[in-house]
Design an enzyme around this catalytic site. Structure first.
Site, PDB file in Angstrom:
ATOM      1  N   HIS A  80     102.083  29.936 -10.193  1.00 23.63           N
ATOM      2  CA  HIS A  80     101.892  28.863 -10.530  1.00 23.63           C
ATOM      3  C   HIS A  80     100.920  28.894 -11.300  1.00 23.63           C
ATOM      4  CE1 HIS A  80     100.802  24.383 -11.247  1.00 23.63           C
ATOM      5  NE2 HIS A  80      99.715  24.516 -10.624  1.00 23.63           N
ATOM      6  N   SER A  81      99.955  28.020 -12.646  1.00 27.67           N
ATOM      7  CA  SER A  81      99.061  28.606 -13.417  1.00 27.67           C
ATOM      8  C   SER A  81      99.422  30.116 -13.603  1.00 27.67           C
ATOM      9  CB  SER A  81      98.451  28.187 -13.137  1.00 27.67           C
ATOM     10  OG  SER A  81      96.555  27.924 -13.556  1.00 27.67           O
ATOM     11  N   MET A  82      97.576  30.858 -13.252  1.00 31.15           N
ATOM     12  CA  MET A  82      98.001  32.000 -13.561  1.00 31.15           C
ATOM     13  C   MET A  82      98.658  32.570 -13.100  1.00 31.15           C
ATOM     14  SD  MET A  82      94.230  34.719 -12.447  1.00 31.15           S
ATOM     15  CE  MET A  82      95.066  34.886 -11.346  1.00 31.15           C
ATOM     16  N   SER A 114     106.048  28.034 -12.559  1.00 27.30           N
ATOM     17  CA  SER A 114     105.141  26.902 -12.687  1.00 27.30           C
ATOM     18  C   SER A 114     103.891  26.923 -13.499  1.00 27.30           C
ATOM     19  CB  SER A 114     105.298  26.741 -11.349  1.00 27.30           C
ATOM     20  OG  SER A 114     104.161  25.096 -11.432  1.00 27.30           O
ATOM     21  N   HIS A 121      99.212  19.539 -14.038  1.00 25.23           N
ATOM     22  CA  HIS A 121      99.080  20.251 -13.383  1.00 25.23           C
ATOM     23  C   HIS A 121      99.300  20.724 -12.503  1.00 25.23           C
ATOM     24  CE1 HIS A 121      98.015  24.498 -14.224  1.00 25.23           C
ATOM     25  NE2 HIS A 121      97.324  24.982 -13.809  1.00 25.23           N
TER      26      HIS A 121
END
Length: 256
Positions: free
Chosen positions: A96-98, A124, A231
């Protein structure tokens, strides 16, 4: 292979619930400022169906004393060296994200160094590497980074109120922001395994178009699932996310 857990010699990989070593394996990569414990609820929800392993980056929780790594490729390389090399034929990556960028780079290393691929990667809340934005929060003061974290609802605002906690959190958080904000792979890197994208329809860090550009980074299949939310849609809609993961990776029961 022996069970991987918080007591294992490797500080990198955590397993929260025992699992059947023949079930699908999903290795989870946290967001900037996140930790392996973020995936405890995922492990609990999938217990008995999926072997969930979560990566613990240095510089946080029980690894506070270790320096954080402020470069996505270097972080991925360090993680790759610690991952169980066997059973890739039942292994998925989720980030997820980074963590999506780190998972993608780990998949690239698997293909380059082992000539093998995970079954697929679920990415994601992150736009494709080819969709750059000029972001420089990692160069700004603590207040700017904290304000961004709070705006994204990624960390409880109260943790920054305690000076000692603030002092412990900020080095890793800044390194994570540096890693993801300076992530600029050359060309259009690709993997051969399928990419499955999850994204919130109101994510300020990735438009649907930016998320959809991940299709250019695989020679395998591509799907995109849009969830209602921002987010951290996956924190607000855990049941939907778990169902979507299960649909992808848990084998259907044999028909009678």
């Amino acid at each position: 292979m022996a069970a991987i857990s918080s007591n294992n010699a490797s500080n990198w990989i955590r397993e929260f619930h025992p699992s059947d070593r023949t079930s699908p394996r999903m290795i989870c990569f946290p967001h900037a400022g996140g930790a392996a414990s973020y995936y405890f609820p995922v492990s609990r929800a999938l217990s008995g169906q999926v072997e969930v392993l979560a990566v613990q980056y240095p510089g946080r929780q029980d690894r506070y004393a270790e320096p954080a790594i402020g470069n996505v490729e270097n972080l991925a390389a360090a993680i790759f060296r610690e991952l169980p090399p066997e059973d890739l034929d039942r292994t998925w990556l989720f980030g997820h994200s980074m963590g999506a960028a780190v998972a993608f780079e780990v998949a690239r290393l698997m293909e380059r160094e082992l000539d093998r691929s995970p079954l697929g990667i679920i990415l994601s809340g992150r736009r494709a590497p080819s969709r750059f934005r000029d972001e420089t929060l990692h160069r700004q003061g603590d207040a700017a980074i904290i304000a961004n974290v709070q705006a994204l609802s990624g960390t409880d605002a109260a943790v920054f109120d305690d000076p000692d906690t603030h002092r412990l959190i900020m080095p890793a958080l800044r390194a994570d922001y540096q890693a993801i904000e300076t992530y600029r792979p050359s060309g259009t890197p690709r993997v051969s395994c399928p990419i499955h994208v999850f994204v919130g329809d109101a994510d300020p860090l990735s438009t649907l178009d930016e998320a959809g550009s991940w299709r250019d980074h695989t020679t395998g299949g591509f799907t995109m699932r849009v969830f209602q939310g921002d987010h951290f849609y996956l924190t607000a809609r855990p049941a939907e996310v778990i169902a979507a993961i299960s649909q992808l990776i848990v084998p259907a029961p044999p028909r009678a």
